[in-house]
Write a protein that holds these residues in place. Structure first.
Motif, PDB file in Angstrom:
ATOM      1  N   CYS A   1      -5.100  -5.904   5.076  1.00 33.77           N
ATOM      2  CA  CYS A   1      -3.832  -6.118   5.757  1.00 33.77           C
ATOM      3  C   CYS A   1      -3.524  -4.955   6.695  1.00 33.77           C
ATOM      4  CB  CYS A   1      -2.730  -6.252   4.714  1.00 33.77           C
ATOM      5  SG  CYS A   1      -1.100  -6.410   5.449  1.00 33.77           S
TER       6      CYS A   1
ATOM      7  N   CYS B   1      -0.040  -3.469   4.790  1.00 33.23           N
ATOM      8  CA  CYS B   1      -0.001  -2.883   3.434  1.00 33.23           C
ATOM      9  C   CYS B   1      -1.382  -2.565   2.872  1.00 33.23           C
ATOM     10  CB  CYS B   1       0.770  -3.810   2.492  1.00 33.23           C
ATOM     11  SG  CYS B   1      -0.159  -5.276   1.994  1.00 33.23           S
TER      12      CYS B   1
ATOM     13  N   GLN C   1      -3.693  -4.300   1.733  1.00 28.66           N
ATOM     14  CA  GLN C   1      -4.204  -5.202   0.685  1.00 28.66           C
ATOM     15  C   GLN C   1      -5.470  -5.899   1.215  1.00 28.66           C
ATOM     16  OE1 GLN C   1      -2.683  -5.940  -2.282  1.00 28.66           O
ATOM     17  NE2 GLN C   1      -3.735  -7.816  -2.879  1.00 28.66           N
TER      18      GLN C   1
ATOM     19  N   CYS D   1      -2.400 -11.731   5.134  1.00 24.17           N
ATOM     20  CA  CYS D   1      -2.417 -10.886   3.929  1.00 24.17           C
ATOM     21  C   CYS D   1      -1.969 -11.710   2.722  1.00 24.17           C
ATOM     22  CB  CYS D   1      -1.488  -9.696   4.127  1.00 24.17           C
ATOM     23  SG  CYS D   1      -1.223  -8.756   2.611  1.00 24.17           S
TER      24      CYS D   1
ATOM     25  N   SER E   1      -0.641 -10.710   0.082  1.00 25.39           N
ATOM     26  CA  SER E   1       0.631 -10.324  -0.551  1.00 25.39           C
ATOM     27  C   SER E   1       1.812 -10.303   0.406  1.00 25.39           C
ATOM     28  CB  SER E   1       0.493  -9.019  -1.346  1.00 25.39           C
ATOM     29  OG  SER E   1       0.207  -7.965  -0.557  1.00 25.39           O
ATOM     30  N   CYS E   2       1.652  -9.853   1.654  1.00 25.61           N
ATOM     31  CA  CYS E   2       2.855  -9.787   2.510  1.00 25.61           C
ATOM     32  C   CYS E   2       2.806 -10.745   3.713  1.00 25.61           C
ATOM     33  CB  CYS E   2       3.108  -8.348   2.976  1.00 25.61           C
ATOM     34  SG  CYS E   2       1.989  -7.792   4.266  1.00 25.61           S
TER      35      CYS E   2
HETATM   36 ZN   LIG Z   1       0.046  -6.999   3.507  1.00 32.14          ZN
END
Ligand SMILES: [Zn+2]
Ligand SMILES: Cc1ncc(COP(=O)(O)O)c(C=O)c1O
Length: 393
Positions: A32, A35, A37, A47, A49-50
């Protein structure tokens, strides 16, 4: 401007070498941009997660000895695209485009001479080379949304890979690009409404459909690093002081910055060129964000630069952050300047799309305002071929 001191970069790469010796990292990571990830898999484009864009990070430094000097295509830099296996490269001979001297210190990089007529082939070759086996193994087809050139390019490389492609395009797409996509054998779906609507349609899940949208997919953007490598190599690793390029969704901008950063961090070049992001008065979200100004897009885009349509690009914050980080500049030109630049280029033998002429118009404006000088070694990226235009003489 010095990007990082050589000493600091040697430290970084020394460290990377140590970690590598300990057997830890891969040669690259897809992670990402916000972040860090890691991506779930090769087909991910957001990403996990975000939801922010993913980017490819190549761990190895650039080494001029590893360039395949006798390969006159983008794949002379195959070593620096470690996620592609040699035997899986899908190529139409893209890259290693001419760098032509225009005047004393100004050079044009003729990206219009790529196989499908635009710079997009750099991204399509890395994307399709990285993914085609996965998609084929799942008996799938690829889906893409595009204002024209990327659609044509993805359609061509899908055809070369033996994959079915479905391309979603705005209703207003110019005839030649629409025809080109169809001749490559892709299914084309016209979508009415904004450019965002086109992307939404392309992303709608369907059986066996794999969305590989060029704006979001990290393997497409990553291929554009090669443009920086070529410009530097064609100048014998003494890059120009300025590079002008048209910007819409930002893949070209982010890719070229990544490439120059990679060269500077590897101590192959001493300084990064000053990157100048050129936009139209109508479609200028990056310019406005960069200058801390409010941007109000027009209800309808009528610019002759019909490839530059991203009024709300998903990569916008990343674009602004990257441009600031390299001390770049953003500039806006108006319709009359674009048209004049387009005609002037053609009258001098360089027949490019009006969208590409935006970069030359911006150069002329800077020259007039004494913000650039004829003494600066300058590259203007001519991104797409004039044969794609709908304009009549
Ligand atoms: Zn992310
Ligand atoms: C001819 C041409 N030039 C420039 C651009 C801008 O590239 P990006 O969308 O990566 O900013 C495009 C994008 O479609 C294009 O087709």
């Amino acid at each position: 401007m010095f990007w990082q001191t050589k000493e600091r970069m040697r430290k970084t790469y020394g460290l990377l070498a140590e970690i590598k010796a300990a057997g830890a990292p891969m040669e690259y990571a897809i992670e990402c941009s916000a972040c860090n990830q890691p991506a779930n898999d090769f087909l991910s484009y957001k990403c996990p997660s975000c939801g922010k864009p993913l980017s490819v990070k190549v761990r190895d430094g650039f080494d001029t000895e590893k360039v395949r000097a006798k390969d006159y295509s983008l794949w002379r830099y195959a070593h620096f695209f470690p996620y592609v296996k040699n035997q899986e490269i899908i190529t139409l001979g893209e890259g290693w485009t001419p760098l032509v001297k225009f005047s004393e210190n100004v050079y044009f990089k003729l990206e219009s001479l790529n196989p499908t007529g635009s710079f997009k082939d750099r991204g399509s070759t890395t994307l399709m080379s990285g993914l085609h086996k996965l998609v084929k193994d799942k008996k799938g087809y690829v889906a893409e949304d595009s204002s024209g050139n990327a659609g044509a390019s993805i359609a061509a490389y899908a055809a070369r890979a033996g994959l079915k492609a479905k391309i979603y395009v705005p209703e207003t797409m110019p005839g030649p690009k629409f025809n080109q996509i169809q001749f490559y054998g892709a299914d084309v779906t016209k979508v009415s409404g904004s450019r965002d609507k086109v992307a939404e349609k392309a992303q709608e899940p369907a059986k066996r459909k794999f969305y590989i949208g060029h704006i979001l997919h990290p393997l497409f953007r990553d291929g554009l690093r090669s443009l920086a490598y070529e410009i530097a190599e064609q100048f014998d690793w003494q890059p120009p002081s300025k590079v002008f390029l048209p910007v819409s969704a930002g893949t070209l901008l982010l890719g070229i910055i990544d490439g120059f950063k990679h060269l500077a961090e590897s101590c192959v070049i001493e300084a990064l060129p000053h990157v100048i992001a050129c936009q139209t008065g109508q479609v200028s979200p990056l310019y406005h964000l960069f200058k801390n100004l409010a941007y109000h897009p027009p209800l309808k885009i009528t610019s002759v630069a019909d490839a530059l349509v991203s009024v709300d690009p998903p990569l916008l914050s990343l674009m602004a952050r990257s441009l600031k980080e390299v001390n770049g500049e953003a500039i806006v030109v108006e319709e009359n300047e674009i048209l004049d630049a387009f005609k002037e280029l053609a009258a001098k033998g360089f027949f490019v799309e009006p969208s590409s002429a935006v970069a030359y118009a911006a150069y002329k404006r800077q020259l007039e305002n004494s913000e650039t000088s004829t003494g600066d070694k300058t590259v203007i990226v001519l991104t797409g071929a004039g044969l794609k235009t709908m304009l009549e003489p």
